[in-house]
Design a protein around this motif. Sequence first.
Motif, short mmCIF file in Angstrom:
data_model
loop_
_atom_site.label_atom_id
_atom_site.label_comp_id
_atom_site.label_asym_id
_atom_site.label_seq_id
_atom_site.Cartn_x
_atom_site.Cartn_y
_atom_site.Cartn_z
N ASP A 1 0.87 -1.04 0.04
CA ASP A 1 0.11 0.10 0.14
C ASP A 1 0.93 1.31 0.07
OD1 ASP A 1 -1.50 2.26 0.82
OD2 ASP A 1 -2.92 0.92 1.75
N CYS A 2 0.68 2.03 -0.90
CA CYS A 2 1.67 3.45 -1.26
C CYS A 2 1.38 4.25 0.19
CB CYS A 2 1.06 4.15 -2.34
SG CYS A 2 1.23 3.26 -3.61
N GLU A 3 0.32 4.30 0.84
CA GLU A 3 0.16 5.02 2.14
C GLU A 3 1.08 4.27 3.33
OE1 GLU A 3 -3.72 5.80 3.04
OE2 GLU A 3 -4.29 6.54 0.86
N LEU A 4 1.34 3.06 3.13
CA LEU A 4 2.14 2.41 4.36
C LEU A 4 3.49 2.27 4.22
CD1 LEU A 4 -0.58 -0.20 5.10
CD2 LEU A 4 -0.30 1.97 6.42
N ILE A 5 3.94 2.29 2.80
CA ILE A 5 5.35 1.87 2.60
C ILE A 5 6.39 2.81 3.41
CG2 ILE A 5 5.87 3.34 0.59
CD1 ILE A 5 6.98 -0.14 1.13
N SER A 6 6.27 4.12 3.51
CA SER A 6 7.12 4.92 4.36
C SER A 6 6.98 4.29 5.80
CB SER A 6 6.61 6.52 4.29
OG SER A 6 5.55 6.70 4.74
N ILE A 7 5.97 3.90 6.53
CA ILE A 7 6.00 3.42 7.80
C ILE A 7 6.85 2.35 7.75
CG2 ILE A 7 4.61 2.44 9.40
CD1 ILE A 7 2.31 4.53 8.42
N TYR A 8 6.91 1.40 6.85
CA TYR A 8 7.45 0.06 6.85
C TYR A 8 8.90 0.57 6.62
CZ TYR A 8 3.04 -2.71 6.28
OH TYR A 8 1.92 -3.29 6.33
N GLN A 9 9.19 1.28 5.75
CA GLN A 9 10.45 1.59 5.48
C GLN A 9 11.25 2.01 6.79
OE1 GLN A 9 9.93 4.35 2.17
NE2 GLN A 9 10.75 2.81 0.79
N GLU A 10 10.56 3.07 7.50
CA GLU A 10 11.20 3.77 8.76
C GLU A 10 11.08 2.25 9.87
OE1 GLU A 10 9.85 6.68 12.20
OE2 GLU A 10 8.78 7.03 10.27
N LEU A 11 10.23 1.44 10.04
CA LEU A 11 10.40 0.36 10.94
C LEU A 11 11.33 -0.59 10.62
CD1 LEU A 11 8.67 -1.37 13.27
CD2 LEU A 11 7.55 -2.26 11.44
N PHE A 12 11.44 -1.18 9.29
CA PHE A 12 12.63 -1.95 8.90
C PHE A 12 13.76 -1.48 9.01
CE2 PHE A 12 8.77 -4.42 7.49
CZ PHE A 12 8.95 -5.55 8.01
N ASN A 13 14.04 -0.04 8.79
CA ASN A 13 15.41 0.49 8.66
C ASN A 13 15.65 0.42 10.55
OD1 ASN A 13 16.65 1.40 6.33
ND2 ASN A 13 14.68 2.13 6.05
N PHE A 14 14.81 0.89 11.01
CA PHE A 14 15.03 0.82 12.59
C PHE A 14 15.56 -0.38 13.04
CE2 PHE A 14 13.87 0.30 16.93
CZ PHE A 14 14.42 1.22 17.69
N ILE A 15 14.70 -1.48 12.78
CA ILE A 15 14.87 -2.74 13.37
C ILE A 15 16.32 -3.26 12.65
CG2 ILE A 15 14.43 -5.08 12.91
CD1 ILE A 15 11.51 -4.25 12.88
N PHE A 16 16.74 -3.02 11.28
CA PHE A 16 17.98 -3.47 10.75
C PHE A 16 19.11 -2.70 11.48
CE2 PHE A 16 21.18 -3.20 7.40
CZ PHE A 16 20.97 -4.55 6.96
N THR A 17 19.07 -1.46 11.90
CA THR A 17 20.20 -0.93 12.38
C THR A 17 20.39 -1.45 13.98
OG1 THR A 17 18.90 1.10 12.90
CG2 THR A 17 20.27 0.92 10.82
N GLU A 18 19.18 -1.80 14.70
CA GLU A 18 19.04 -1.95 16.06
C GLU A 18 19.30 -3.28 16.63
OE1 GLU A 18 19.48 0.74 18.32
OE2 GLU A 18 19.71 2.04 16.02
#
Length: 146
Positions: free
Chosen positions: A119-136
Amino acid sequence: MISFITNYDEATLDNYNTYQTLGLSVSIELSGNSATQLNLLNELSLGAKNIFIMSHGNHDKVSDQNKNNVFIDSVLEKISDQNVFSYACNTANILGEKASKKSITWCGFKEPINSPTQDCELISIYQELFNFIFTEYIKIKCDSTA
């Protein structure tokens, strides 16, 4: 770090497509047809690394691209003292406990989870979430750091 991302059905294809939008910097990417148990074992034989997974899971398994269980004992032995993040259903249960007995920090889920929809409206939320998980997640060493 190794990313291990399958794409063999609708749910894992959603995971794969979301992962592709993240632009993560990994040293080894095993995705799509290369996300197999054999390829993971080959990479781990060169030295243990943290692993970021997006696939299907169950209480005692994570599936590879061929729907085989990835984390058999020989794989777990090679990743002692490493961190694993598993975006897959139920893997924190039996598999996570088994991994922790081998000094692996296993970050997973105890319940079923949804794949990230495209969903185009959710992709930025997923990007922020997974980038946080990936680095932390690689920083986790105990309950308090989790």
